[in-house]
Design a protein around this motif. Structure first.
Motif, PDB file in Angstrom:
ATOM      1  N   SER A 287      -0.674   5.288  -9.501  1.00 21.61           N
ATOM      2  CA  SER A 287      -0.731   5.543  -8.059  1.00 21.61           C
ATOM      3  C   SER A 287       0.243   4.632  -7.314  1.00 21.61           C
ATOM      4  O   SER A 287       0.135   3.402  -7.385  1.00 21.61           O
ATOM      5  N   PRO A 288       1.212   5.182  -6.581  1.00 17.82           N
ATOM      6  CA  PRO A 288       2.141   4.329  -5.831  1.00 17.82           C
ATOM      7  C   PRO A 288       1.441   3.426  -4.829  1.00 17.82           C
ATOM      8  O   PRO A 288       1.853   2.273  -4.629  1.00 17.82           O
ATOM      9  N   THR A 289       0.369   3.931  -4.193  1.00 20.10           N
ATOM     10  CA  THR A 289      -0.364   3.115  -3.218  1.00 20.10           C
ATOM     11  C   THR A 289      -1.029   1.933  -3.897  1.00 20.10           C
ATOM     12  O   THR A 289      -0.934   0.787  -3.428  1.00 20.10           O
ATOM     13  N   LEU A 290      -1.725   2.189  -5.006  1.00 20.42           N
ATOM     14  CA  LEU A 290      -2.362   1.117  -5.761  1.00 20.42           C
ATOM     15  C   LEU A 290      -1.325   0.106  -6.227  1.00 20.42           C
ATOM     16  O   LEU A 290      -1.516  -1.116  -6.092  1.00 20.42           O
TER      17      LEU A 290
ATOM     18  N   ALA B 222       2.382  -3.141   7.856  1.00 20.84           N
ATOM     19  CA  ALA B 222       2.384  -3.812   6.548  1.00 20.84           C
ATOM     20  C   ALA B 222       2.379  -2.839   5.379  1.00 20.84           C
ATOM     21  O   ALA B 222       1.975  -3.193   4.277  1.00 20.84           O
ATOM     22  N   PHE B 223       2.828  -1.618   5.601  1.00 20.48           N
ATOM     23  CA  PHE B 223       2.901  -0.631   4.523  1.00 20.48           C
ATOM     24  C   PHE B 223       4.348  -0.166   4.415  1.00 20.48           C
ATOM     25  O   PHE B 223       4.807   0.685   5.184  1.00 20.48           O
ATOM     26  N   ASP B 224       5.072  -0.731   3.462  1.00 21.75           N
ATOM     27  CA  ASP B 224       6.505  -0.475   3.319  1.00 21.75           C
ATOM     28  C   ASP B 224       6.850   0.242   2.023  1.00 21.75           C
ATOM     29  O   ASP B 224       7.980   0.149   1.538  1.00 21.75           O
ATOM     30  N   LEU B 225       5.903   0.953   1.439  1.00 21.78           N
ATOM     31  CA  LEU B 225       6.137   1.655   0.184  1.00 21.78           C
ATOM     32  C   LEU B 225       7.248   2.682   0.369  1.00 21.78           C
ATOM     33  O   LEU B 225       7.115   3.611   1.176  1.00 21.78           O
ATOM     34  N   PRO B 226       8.363   2.562  -0.346  1.00 17.42           N
ATOM     35  CA  PRO B 226       9.481   3.484  -0.117  1.00 17.42           C
ATOM     36  C   PRO B 226       9.143   4.947  -0.383  1.00 17.42           C
ATOM     37  O   PRO B 226       9.521   5.828   0.390  1.00 17.42           O
ATOM     38  N   HIS B 227       8.464   5.234  -1.494  1.00 19.15           N
ATOM     39  CA  HIS B 227       8.138   6.613  -1.871  1.00 19.15           C
ATOM     40  C   HIS B 227       6.619   6.705  -1.993  1.00 19.15           C
ATOM     41  O   HIS B 227       6.017   6.119  -2.894  1.00 19.15           O
ATOM     42  N   VAL B 228       5.998   7.459  -1.097  1.00 18.18           N
ATOM     43  CA  VAL B 228       4.551   7.390  -0.898  1.00 18.18           C
ATOM     44  C   VAL B 228       3.783   8.232  -1.916  1.00 18.18           C
ATOM     45  O   VAL B 228       4.356   8.930  -2.753  1.00 18.18           O
TER      46      VAL B 228
ATOM     47  N   HIS C 199       4.053  10.921  -9.820  1.00 22.43           N
ATOM     48  CA  HIS C 199       4.013   9.455  -9.899  1.00 22.43           C
ATOM     49  C   HIS C 199       5.057   8.923 -10.875  1.00 22.43           C
ATOM     50  O   HIS C 199       5.676   7.873 -10.632  1.00 22.43           O
ATOM     51  N   VAL C 200       5.245   9.628 -11.987  1.00 20.95           N
ATOM     52  CA  VAL C 200       6.259   9.205 -12.959  1.00 20.95           C
ATOM     53  C   VAL C 200       7.657   9.267 -12.348  1.00 20.95           C
ATOM     54  O   VAL C 200       8.493   8.389 -12.570  1.00 20.95           O
ATOM     55  N   VAL C 201       7.910  10.297 -11.538  1.00 24.10           N
ATOM     56  CA  VAL C 201       9.230  10.456 -10.917  1.00 24.10           C
ATOM     57  C   VAL C 201       9.501   9.355  -9.904  1.00 24.10           C
ATOM     58  O   VAL C 201      10.603   8.787  -9.851  1.00 24.10           O
ATOM     59  N   VAL C 202       8.505   9.028  -9.066  1.00 28.31           N
ATOM     60  CA  VAL C 202       8.758   8.073  -7.970  1.00 28.31           C
ATOM     61  C   VAL C 202       8.629   6.624  -8.412  1.00 28.31           C
ATOM     62  O   VAL C 202       9.098   5.729  -7.697  1.00 28.31           O
ATOM     63  N   PHE C 203       8.024   6.366  -9.570  1.00 31.29           N
ATOM     64  CA  PHE C 203       7.842   4.976  -9.988  1.00 31.29           C
ATOM     65  C   PHE C 203       9.159   4.208 -10.086  1.00 31.29           C
ATOM     66  O   PHE C 203       9.314   3.143  -9.467  1.00 31.29           O
ATOM     67  N   PRO C 204      10.154   4.685 -10.842  1.00 29.78           N
ATOM     68  CA  PRO C 204      11.409   3.923 -10.912  1.00 29.78           C
ATOM     69  C   PRO C 204      12.114   3.830  -9.565  1.00 29.78           C
ATOM     70  O   PRO C 204      12.791   2.831  -9.278  1.00 29.78           O
ATOM     71  N   LEU C 205      11.971   4.848  -8.727  1.00 32.25           N
ATOM     72  CA  LEU C 205      12.575   4.803  -7.394  1.00 32.25           C
ATOM     73  C   LEU C 205      11.945   3.702  -6.553  1.00 32.25           C
ATOM     74  O   LEU C 205      12.645   2.969  -5.834  1.00 32.25           O
TER      75      LEU C 205
END
Length: 496
Positions: free
Chosen positions: A130-133, A288-294, A394-400
Motif C-alpha cells: 500500500s503506497p499510503t502505508l 503533511a501528505f506528500d506521497l507522489p503516486h497515491v 501498487h507494483v507499478v507505482v512503488f519504484p516511482l
C-alpha cells in the motif's frame, strides 16, 4: 477461533504447503518498506522534527511542549530508544521500519489461518505494498501507525486463550489493553477503532462459546491494561493535568492533538472528505501528505476499487436477511470504514488521509471477508481479480514513489537546510553553537522558529552522553539575545 467459514483453513502461521511463499512474501514486503524508508531517510519536515525530536526532548524534562503535543505514547517510546541506543535524526524512521516486520508477520498469520492460500497472499501483498502505508511508515511522526498496529491487535484477539478464565486469559487481555492505549497515546486516530474492535470482541466471545464470566474478565483486563498506560503517563509528567487540558488555551488536549473541536456542519464534512478522497484517488492534497503516486491514482486503481465497492454492497444486501457469519464480520469491517469516513472529517483543522486511515483498514477487511467465500461464488472470484488489479497498481507505482520521494525537498526547517543534508546541517549548527554563536533566523525568511533545532541540538548532546551546550538565540521581536531552555516556551516567551 476462526472469523469466517472457509473452504481451506491453514494450521499455524507458516506451516504446511506454501510456507516458503508466505515467509518470502513477508521478507520482500519488509525489504520494500526499507527501500522506501531509505529514500526518505534524510527528509525532515516540521512535523517530523516536532513529533520525533522536540516533543521527546520536552518529555525528558517531564513536561509537554504544549497542549497539541500530547502523543506521549510515541514520545515516550522514542525517548526510551534515545536513552538506550543514543540519538540520530533518523532513529524514529528506523523504528517505524522495524515495527513493520511484526505487523506483517501478524497479518500473514491472520490471512494464512482464515483465507485460502492464494487469496491470502494476494491480500497480504495488497496491504504490504500500500503506497499510503509505506509513505506514513517512512515518516518520523506517528501518522498512520494504526495501520501497523491493527494487524498485531487482531492477531492477539483471535488467539484461542483470549477468553480463558484465569491468569492466562486475564494477562492476555491486559496486553491488548496496553497496546490499544499505547496506540491511542501515539496517535489518537487509534481511538476510532474502538467501536469496530468492541463489536469484533463481542462477536469472537459469542463464537468461542465461553461463559459471560470470561467476557467480563476479558473486558476488565483490557480496561486494566489501558489504565496502566494512562497512569504511567500521568505519573511521569510534572504537571499531569496538562495532558488533559492545555493550560494556555484552556481547551481539552487529551487525544485531540492538532485536530481541534468537532464540527458536524455538512460543509466541514464535505471539505474533509474531498481532501481524503483526493489523497486516495488523484494526488496528494492534505497537510503533511506528500506521497507522489497515491493509493488508487491510476485507472488500475479506479477499476479495482469500483469492483470491490460493487461486490461488497451486493453481498451485504444479499446477506441482510440471512444474518450469517459472513454478514456480521462484514458489518464490523464496514463499521470501521464508515467511522473512518465520518469522524475524522468533523475537524476543520487540516483534515486529510492521515486521520482517515480506518477507511483503508475497513476496505481491506471487507475484501478479506469476501475473499474467504467458497471459490464457486462469483463474489469471491470478482474480489480476487479486483485485488490482483490493485496489487499490480501498487507494483507499478512503488519504484516511482521511491525515486520521486528521494527528490522531494529534504527539509522546510531553516537550520536543517544549511548544508547538503539535514544531518550535515545539524553538525554545522552544532559547531557554530559550540563556538558561542547565537542562533539567528531573521535573515532566513519565514517564521522564526527555534524550538525544533534547540530540541535537536540539546537532544543530540544529552542522549549521546556529550556535555550540554549553552544555546542562545536572537529574539527578533525584543531585539535581544535569549538563552534557550524549555522554560522559555513554557512561559510562551517565544511563539509556539
Amino acid at each position: 477461533m476462526t472469523l469466517v467459514t472457509t473452504p481451506q483453513v491453514n494450521k499455524g502461521p507458516f506451516l504446511g504447503v506454501g510456507r516458503a511463499a508466505w515467509t518470502l512474501s513477508v521478507l520482500v514486503l519488509w525489504l520494500c518498506q526499507g527501500i522506501l524508508t531509505r529514500a526518505a531517510l534524510e527528509r525532515f519536515h516540521y512535523e517530523d522534527l516536532a513529533e520525533s525530536i522536540r516533543n521527546p526532548y520536552w518529555l525528558s524534562h517531564h513536561i509537554l511542549y504544549d497542549g497539541t503535543s500530547s502523543n506521549v505514547g510515541w514520545y515516550g517510546t522514542l525517548l526510551a530508544l534515545y536513552e538506550t541506543f543514543g540519538f540520530s535524526l533518523s532513529t524514529a524512521k528506523v523504528f517505524r521500519w522495524a515495527l513493520q516486520l511484526p505487523s506483517l508477520l501478524c497479518l500473514a498469520a491472520l490471512l494464512r489461518r482464515h483465507l485460502p492460500e492464494n487469496r491470502g497472499l494476494v491480500l497480504l501483498w495488497l496491504v504490504g505494498l500500500s503506497p499510503t502505508l509505506q509513505f506514513f511508515t517512512s515518516m518520523q511522526t506517528s501518522f498512520g501507525i494504526d495501520l501497523q498496529l491493527v494487524p498485531i491487535l487482531l492477531w492477539l484477539l483471535v488467539q484461542p486463550h483470549v477468553f480463558d478464565v484465569g491468569p492466562r486469559g486475564g494477562l492476555w487481555n491486559v496486553v491488548v489493553g496496553v497496546l490499544v492505549m499505547w496506540g491511542s497515546f501515539s496517535y489518537p486516530v487509534m481511538l476510532l477503532y474502538g467501536p469496530p474492535l468492541a463489536a469484533l470482541y463481542l462477536f469472537l466471545w459469542h463464537r468461542s462459546g465461553t461463559s459471560p464470566r470470561a467476557l467480563v474478565q476479558g473486558v476488565v483486563g483490557v480496561v486494566g491494561g489501558m489504565a496502566v498506560v494512562l497512569g504511567g503517563a500521568l505519573a511521569w509528567l510534572r504537571y499531569p493535568m496538562n495532558l488533559l487540558r492545555d493550560p494556555h488555551s484552556g481547551e481539552w488536549s487529551l487525544f485531540v492533538g492538532g485536530g481541534g473541536a468537532m464540527h458536524l456542519h455538512p460543509r466541514v464534512l464535505h471539505w474533509g472528505m474531498v481532501k481524503s478522497f483526493t489523497d486516495l484517488f488523484v494526488r496528494p492534497l492534505s497537510y503533511a501528505f506528500d506521497l507522489p503516486h497515491v493509493e488508487f491514482g491510476t485507472p488500475l486503481g479506479w477499476i479495482g476499487v469500483g469492483v470491490i465497492t460493487v461486490v461488497t454492497l451486493q453481498q451485504y444486501r444479499q446477506r441482510w436477511s440471512r444474518r450469517d457469519v459472513t454478514f456480521w464480520v462484514l458489518s464490523v469491517a464496514l463499521l470501521a470504514f464508515f467511522v473512518g469516513l465520518i469522524m475524522p472529517h468533523t475537524s476543520q483543522n487540516t483534515p486529510g488521509l492521515r486521520r482517515a486511515t480506518p477507511m483503508l483498514v475497513g476496505a481491506w477487511a471487507a475484501a478479506g471477508v469476501l475473499l474467504a467465500l467458497p471459490p464457486t461464488e462469483r463474489a469471491a472470484r470478482a474480489m480476487w481479480r479486483a485485488c490482483q488489479l490493485l496489487v499490480l497498481h501498487h507494483v507499478v507505482v512503488f519504484p516511482l514513489n521511491v525515486v520521486d520521494l528521494a527528490q522531494l525537498p529534504r527539509s522546510n526547517d531553516h537550520f536543517l537546510g544549511l548544508a547538503g543534508t539535514p544531518s550535515e546541517s545539524l553538525s554545522v549548527v552544532m559547531e557554530r553553537v559550540a563556538r558561542g554563536e547565537p542562533l539567528r533566523c531573521e535573515k532566513l525568511g519565514g517564521e522564526c522558529r527555534y524550538s525544533e533545532i534547540y530540541g535537536a541540538l540539546s537532544g543530540y548532546r544529552r542522549w549521546n552522553d556529550l556535555p550540554l551546550l549553552k544555546v542562545t538565540a536572537w529574539d527578533p521581536d525584543r531585539q535581544e539575545l535569549l538563552e534557550l531552555t524549555p522554560s522559555v516556551w513554557e512561559s510562551y516567551r517565544l511563539a509556539h
